[in-house]
Design a protein around this motif. Sequence first.
Motif: not given
Length: 551
Positions: A482-492, A427-429, A450-459
Amino acid sequence: MNPSTMQAQVIVDELVRCGVTDAVLCPGSRNAPLSFALHTADAAGRLRLHVRIDERTAGFLALGLALRSGRPVPVSTTSGTAVANLHPAVLEASHAGVPLVVLSADRPPELIGTGANQTVVQPGIFGAAVRLAVNGAVGGGPGDNGRWRSAVDRVVAAATGALGGPPGPVHLNLPFAEPLVPHGSAEPPPAGRAGAEPWTAVAPVTRQVPSLPLDPSAPTVVVAGHGAPDDLLELSVPVIAEPGSAAWPTALRTGPWLLGTPSAAALAPRQVVVAGRPTLHRPVQRLLADPDVAVFGLADPRGGPWTDVAGAVRSIGALPPLTPDAEWVGRWCAADAAAGAALDRLLDDPAGPVGLRLARALPAALPDGALLLLGSSNPVRDVSLAAVPRRGLTVLANRGVAGIDGTVSTAVGAALAHNGPAYALLGDLTLLHDTTGLVIGPDEPRPDLTIVVLNDGGGGIFGLLEQGAPEHAAAFERVFGTPHRVDIAALCAATGVAHITTDVAGLAAAVEPAPGLRLVEVRADRTALRAGHAALRAAVDAAVAEAVAAP
């Protein structure tokens, strides 16, 4: 050769003699002797070294390497809070039975309590979480060779379960006196005995246990959780297995669903055998607490404790041959088929819960020989609820204490120890909790992962629990969602990890085996998650009711 350099070289040499093939290192001054010794061993091809800047990440990297390989993996840190940062990995290793070896550098004893920099009381810092804790003495001379080697042999034997207890973490605390760096020409450490053999050979303990005193012909269900042995694949009774269990490939697909249906009484067993440590599903826990069901525990071949949350287990032993009534077993199989068909009808709809649709699609898309590591919270539960069990996969999960911390690093370590393509479903968290797990230096071994991440913006998991009920809506999103606004593409991009965005329909193409580390992001909206699960529950209940009522 100065005493600290000699001591570190002997310790690393003996670790290699004991079967260590990988070691993890964090930079520091006090552990400089070990850093030089590990680097020398890596350069000579005697082990593979992995350097990380974050001790918590390093601990879980070592845990993943040991989890997949089954071999002891040391992690070396400097003194002070560096050691404390290993505690989460040590706890997971303790409860999961993983042979993690902590090599903590320390100040000499006379400096403890004086206000010297980076000094804490390190002996005993992990408490009862370690199988053995040894506090070494400050290095002396060549005459101490046997004592140092013996200490290494003792902690490795404890880590691997050779002393009679279950495998798990150990702690070797090593006070080093200055000078901490080698000087002059390189010299080999004092030799051990007889070639490459350990200084002290330890014969592993073998166990024999009697068969369980159960009725082999009674209606029986086997529940297999984390740590269940791998000889449960061809049983003649219904098996409800978690994905991380060795029994999962041939288990019922919908066992947890079946136990929670209103028609479960038609499937009720008279006895249950618990293998390993099941933790995922509340219907399973209710079954094990049912006073009308006789509960037995399968003995852990490694000597670990049995699981008995409800205090209902009557006996611990080996599983005898089981011969239940064929009609009763057939009723379970019919209910499983009906429940699976109902699940698939709803999961084929693109409007169905994305997490469950992803969890069904990913294991099916992976090639034979692949590794799949499942994150805690929803991913491991979603695979348990939606995927079709299959052979050809190695499925792992951190279920010792089921935390989300360190999961990226665990996956990296497991991938580095796996001979084949490796995948993780998180998960995204969980991803954000271990972002430093993506930070791999340019000179370090890199996994094919390969890390597959389900990003639903929180818990998302909290939306399925009591906290997610409508009456708690005013507080839910901030303190549980616990919503977040992290840009996962930018993190990568910041960490040099390839990034792909896809949906469930495009997943199979996105996870085709490829070299290197990459992240596949699948986005979802969790606002309808609770309602989606409720719709699946209703469909399964109706299908099972019809199946068990059929003549």
